[in-house]
Design an enzyme around this catalytic site. Structure first.
Site, PDB file in Angstrom:
ATOM      1  N   SER A  33      68.130  17.238  81.842  1.00 13.62           N
ATOM      2  CA  SER A  33      68.330  17.553  80.427  1.00 13.62           C
ATOM      3  C   SER A  33      68.345  16.303  79.542  1.00 13.62           C
ATOM      4  O   SER A  33      67.297  15.715  79.324  1.00 13.62           O
ATOM      5  CB  SER A  33      69.533  18.471  80.242  1.00 13.62           C
ATOM      6  OG  SER A  33      70.750  17.854  80.261  1.00 13.62           O
ATOM      7  N   ASP A  55      56.446   8.832  76.851  1.00 16.40           N
ATOM      8  CA  ASP A  55      55.371   9.219  75.933  1.00 16.40           C
ATOM      9  C   ASP A  55      55.011   8.107  74.959  1.00 16.40           C
ATOM     10  O   ASP A  55      53.859   7.980  74.545  1.00 16.40           O
ATOM     11  CB  ASP A  55      55.779  10.468  75.129  1.00 16.40           C
ATOM     12  CG  ASP A  55      55.601  11.745  75.943  1.00 16.40           C
ATOM     13  OD1 ASP A  55      55.286  11.642  77.142  1.00 16.40           O
ATOM     14  OD2 ASP A  55      55.783  12.839  75.374  1.00 16.40           O
ATOM     15  N   LYS A  76      64.442  20.472  83.200  1.00 23.34           N
ATOM     16  CA  LYS A  76      65.165  21.449  82.379  1.00 23.34           C
ATOM     17  C   LYS A  76      64.757  21.270  80.932  1.00 23.34           C
ATOM     18  O   LYS A  76      65.237  20.397  80.239  1.00 23.34           O
ATOM     19  CB  LYS A  76      66.674  21.250  82.526  1.00 23.34           C
ATOM     20  CG  LYS A  76      67.498  22.107  81.587  1.00 23.34           C
ATOM     21  CD  LYS A  76      68.973  21.973  81.917  1.00 23.34           C
ATOM     22  CE  LYS A  76      69.816  22.713  80.908  1.00 23.34           C
ATOM     23  NZ  LYS A  76      69.867  22.007  79.630  1.00 23.34           N
TER      24      LYS A  76
END
Lengths: 439, 408
Positions: free
Chosen positions: A333, A344, A358
């Site tokens: 999470s 990214d 998750k």
């Protein structure tokens, strides 16, 4: 599914971190409290004429497959039937009050959704989760673990009441205030040991090498477990481990970074292994420290509307250095939000193994009636590139597995790989510098 | 007793004295209802996907609430399970054709339930496959059976607690596929399907493996024949619907053929409704047969009031698969007819269940009382001992006949 998921958590999270376990929270307590109160008023009107209606229809037409079974009415009728007619093991009924049976009904209702993150928190569980999120609680300062059906002390935190009372790792706790712990879950045991600061708790301890258990009385104090561990490795490589995303996470990380800068930090290993997550706000704050701009995470509401959480420039108070983030399958999470944003945006290299996976956000709705709360999956989230990590996890840039032998011999192959990368022994210095340095 | 696909039919609204649903008008305790409603509202308002199937929520709630009682005899029944239960009461058994029970056990400190075969029905798949009463089902196809208590404070099992109970693969956290009873029941109720079962059997050093073709089987409640010119024989397979009437016909037939004494075989008799128990015992006797003890020390007498058709000497056969209402029938015949019993101790299921229907055909089944013999004796868990113990199955009938042939 239940067994598998919890087996994992039992074997890895025997330390009572249930509150933080896989719970990514956005607190919307004010809103939900208001709405819950409104529904209270609706409730009074809604249930008054109910029993006769439902009953007569049941009797006259008991086999209509299209008949609806309204949840509140049906649950209540079954509750009443059980309390009135169930014989019980000794003819005395259930031995459970309406509240306990209701909690069971609620858990069953939530489980029917098939989403393991949507769950009910009884008042004591909710209190414990709040404590976990605040990062402090009244306790004795011992980490507990359960093995072979025994609760024992895994670690005694320095300077805590447990340390002053002379508890040592390996002590088996047989009873708390006279209540035996056999057959009890570790969470329940932790609940019994924790309590208000200043009050006392009596532990019955069996120590290795001693024949008989002894009782020790310990005064509870405010415990703030360390959530950040930082050390300077050779070559100016700082290794900072963050264990959870509670309300102190970003502040503590800030302190640790300051500390490491004083020690001439040249590169950083942010260790999110075994970090089960925590608060969304902390994830955004922590990621903002390493990502230069743009969204940290994209949250999708029910219905599909998307909202970006942007980088907070106020967090750029440390000099950027080459960065490696360590993750494993227990990084979940909030850890995945941070790792995903760094991956990214190319702000650092992700090293280790695939993360938990998750991609869901839960919201806590407190139930004012009794102090319980319900944790409901309310949003999906995506990494800045729009990747859905649910069930997939984040793939590391450099995959490094720990073998059973590594674990036994405490050979941290993943950390050594991170050091190798940051010291330029892997991939050549310039490439790493280009990729790993915050832009 | 997990009997919906299998064996013992369950009593609905015993003797007409139960008014299970309409009578429930008790005052609301607003506090817990309030909590349930608040959670439901939050769920419907906030859950990430709009919830369209409210019935699924209801099933989940009711199922877990009844499951939290951790009483193997109390459970939620889906419409299909309820239909199977109704059919079983009428003598049509689906799936395995066996009465199964969840039996509490402890292993390495882990509380769990084992899936035990209590009895099998004649002509059914279980008996055809050689499954025997007392067998413990440990594996169904590739799933290992493990039922843990619902809603307990117990941690879920780790490798240590499973060790020795379930074959574990090598190292690491991996555990073989485990199935709980709900999934097991689903698998075992698919008529026509083949399933592989692994069984633990007393006296067998190795687990027994067998393949069963599941399917419905219809069981006649009563079978009868003459054993000699003067000795008749009836076997009561179970107290299914119409059992009393069938027994009446059989006894009239045996009487007409000259039967003056009778072996009543209650071995492998899987119980059923108390109404049929009363109707069956009423073919032999009048008066109080036993009691149902309810909550709050209320006791309800089970009384036969008709005209008996058979008044000759009787010997009762019983064994470990004499279950539930069949046990009570055995004890009633013993106490009222002074009949002697031969065989082995009965199973010891002395609980009474009631089915409370819900509007859509689903239901909850609850343990609502316990059965007592006419002398007020409880037999749940202990069973009833025979007067003459003969454990070898092939010698029991001969012993019964010998007793009828000897002077009283």
């Amino acid at each position: 599914m239940r067994i598998e998921a919890l087996l994992k958590s039992v074997s890895r999270y025997a330390i009572p971190v249930v509150g933080a376990l896989l719970a990514l929270l956005s607190f919307t307590a004010g809103l939900n409290t208001r709405q819950a109160q409104r529904s209270d008023r609706v409730l009074l009107a809604a249930i008054a004429p109910l029993p006769d209606n439902v009953s007569s229809r049941t009797i006259s037409d008991p086999d209509d497959p299209t008949a609806s079974l309204p949840p509140v009415e049906t649950y209540h009728r079954v509750l009443t039937t059980i309390q009135d007619s169930y014989y019980g093991p000794s003819g005395l009924g259930t031995g459970m009050d309406d509240t306990k049976l209701t909690y069971c009904a609620i858990r069953g209702m939530l489980a029917s959704l098939g989403d393991k993150y949507t769950r009910f928190l009884e008042p004591d569980e909710y209190r414990r989760m709040q404590e976990e999120n605040q990062g402090e609680f009244g306790g004795i300062g011992a980490r507990l673990e359960k093995a072979k059906n025994k609760v024992f002390v895994k670690e005694v935190l320095k300077g805590t009441p447990a340390a002053h009372a002379g508890l040592v790792a390996g002590d088996v706790i047989q009873a708390v205030d006279g209540v035996p712990l056999s057959g009890m879950s570790i969470y329940k045991a932790v609940d019994l040991i924790r309590g208000e600061t200043g009050t006392r708790v009596k532990l019955t301890i069996l120590r290795r090498g001693q024949q008989k258990p002894f009782v020790v009385s310990i005064r509870r104090a405010l415990i703030e477990p360390d959530i950040v561990q930082a050390e300077m490795l050779p070559g100016g490589i700082a290794h900072i481990r963050l264990t959870t995303f509670n309300q102190r996470a970003d502040t503590e990380l800030d302190h640790a970074l300051t500390n490491m800068e004083r020690k001439k930090m040249q590169a950083l290993i942010l260790d999110l292994r075994d970090n089960p997550g925590g608060l969304l706000s902390e994830a955004v704050a922590v990621a903002s420290r390493f990502v230069k701009g743009g969204p940290v995470v994209i949250i999708q509401e029910r219905g599909g509307a998307r909202k970006e959480y942007a980088v907070q420039p106020s967090k750029h108070n440390h000099k950027p250095v080459p960065l490696v983030v360590l993750v494993n399958k227990w990084s979940a999470s909030a850890s995945e939000i941070v790792a995903g944003a760094i991956k990214d945006t190319g702000a650092g290299l992700i090293v280790g193994t695939e993360t938990w996976g998750k991609g869901l956000v839960q919201t806590i709705t407190p139930i004012p009636t009794d102090g319980s709360a319900v944790l409901i999956t309310t949003h999906r989230y995506y990494t800045p590139n729009g990747t859905d990590i649910n069930h997939r996890g984040i793939q590391p840039d450099v995959r490094v597995e720990l073998t059973d032998k590594d674990l036994e011999t405490q050979n941290d192959r993943q950390l050594r790989e991170a050091v190798a990368i940051l010291s330029g022994r892997k991939f050549g210095t310039p490439a790493v510098q280009a990729k790993a340095a915050p832009k | 007793m997990l009997s919906f696909f299998a064996g013992r039919a369950v009593r609905y609204h015993l003797g007409g004295s139960e008014t299970p649903v309409a009578a429930i008008t008790g005052g609301y305790n607003l506090h817990p209802v309030d909590v349930f409603k608040a959670v439901l509202d939050a769920l419907n308002r906030d859950y990430v996907d709009k919830i369209t199937d409210q019935k699924k929520l209801t099933y989940g709630a009711v199922d877990n609430m009844v499951g939290s009682l951790n009483d193997p005899y109390s459970r939620f029944l889906t419409p299909q399970q309820r239909k199977f239960l109704d059919e079983a009461e009428a003598g049509r058994f689906h799936g395995l054709g066996a009465v199964l029970l969840l039996k509490p056990a402890v292993h390495n400190g882990m509380k769990h339930f084992r899936l035990v075969v209590v009895a099998t029905v004649p002509g059914g798949p279980a008996r055809a496959a050689g499954i025997k009463p007392g067998d413990i089902i440990t594996r169904i196809d590739d799933g290992y059976f493990l039922q843990l208590p619902t809603e307990s404070d117990q941690d879920l099992p780790d490798r240590d607690s499973l060790q020795g109970l379930i074959p574990l693969p090598g190292r690491g956290d991996a555990v073989p596929r485990l199935i709980e009873y709900k999934e097991a029941m689903q698998i075992l109720s698919r008529d026509g399907a083949k399933v592989k079962l692994t069984l633990l059997r007393a006296g067998s050093p190795k687990p027994v493996e067998t393949e069963v073709t599941l399917g419905p089987v219809t069981v006649q409640p009563v079978e009868s024949r003459m054993l000699s010119d003067t000795i008749g024989y009836v076997h009561v397979n179970g107290l299914m619907k119409g059992c009393g009437e069938e027994l009446h016909k059989a006894l009239v037939g045996l009487r007409d053929k000259g039967a003056r004494s009778l072996v009543i075989d209650l071995r492998d008799s899987i119980g059923g409704s108390l109404d049929e128990m009363v109707a069956s015992a009423g073919q032999f006797t009048r008066g109080t047969l036993g009691y149902v003890q309810r909550r709050g020390a209320r006791r309800q007498a089970l009384v036969a009031s008709g005209e008996p058709v058979f008044t000759g000497r009787v010997v009762v056969l019983m064994n470990g698969a004499t279950v539930g209402a069949s046990e009570l029938l055995a004890s009633a015949l013993e106490s009222r007819l002074l009949a002697r019993s031969v065989g082995d101790t009965t199973f010891g299921d002395g609980r009474d269940q009631t089915v409370f229907p819900l509007a859509d055909g689903s239901a909850i089944e609850l343990t609502t009382g316990k059965l007592l013999t006419a002398s007020g004796k409880e037999f749940n868990g202990t069973g009833l001992a025979p007067d003459v113990r003969v454990t070898a199955p092939d010698q029991q009938l001969a012993k019964a006949v010998a007793m009828l042939n000897s002077p009283a």
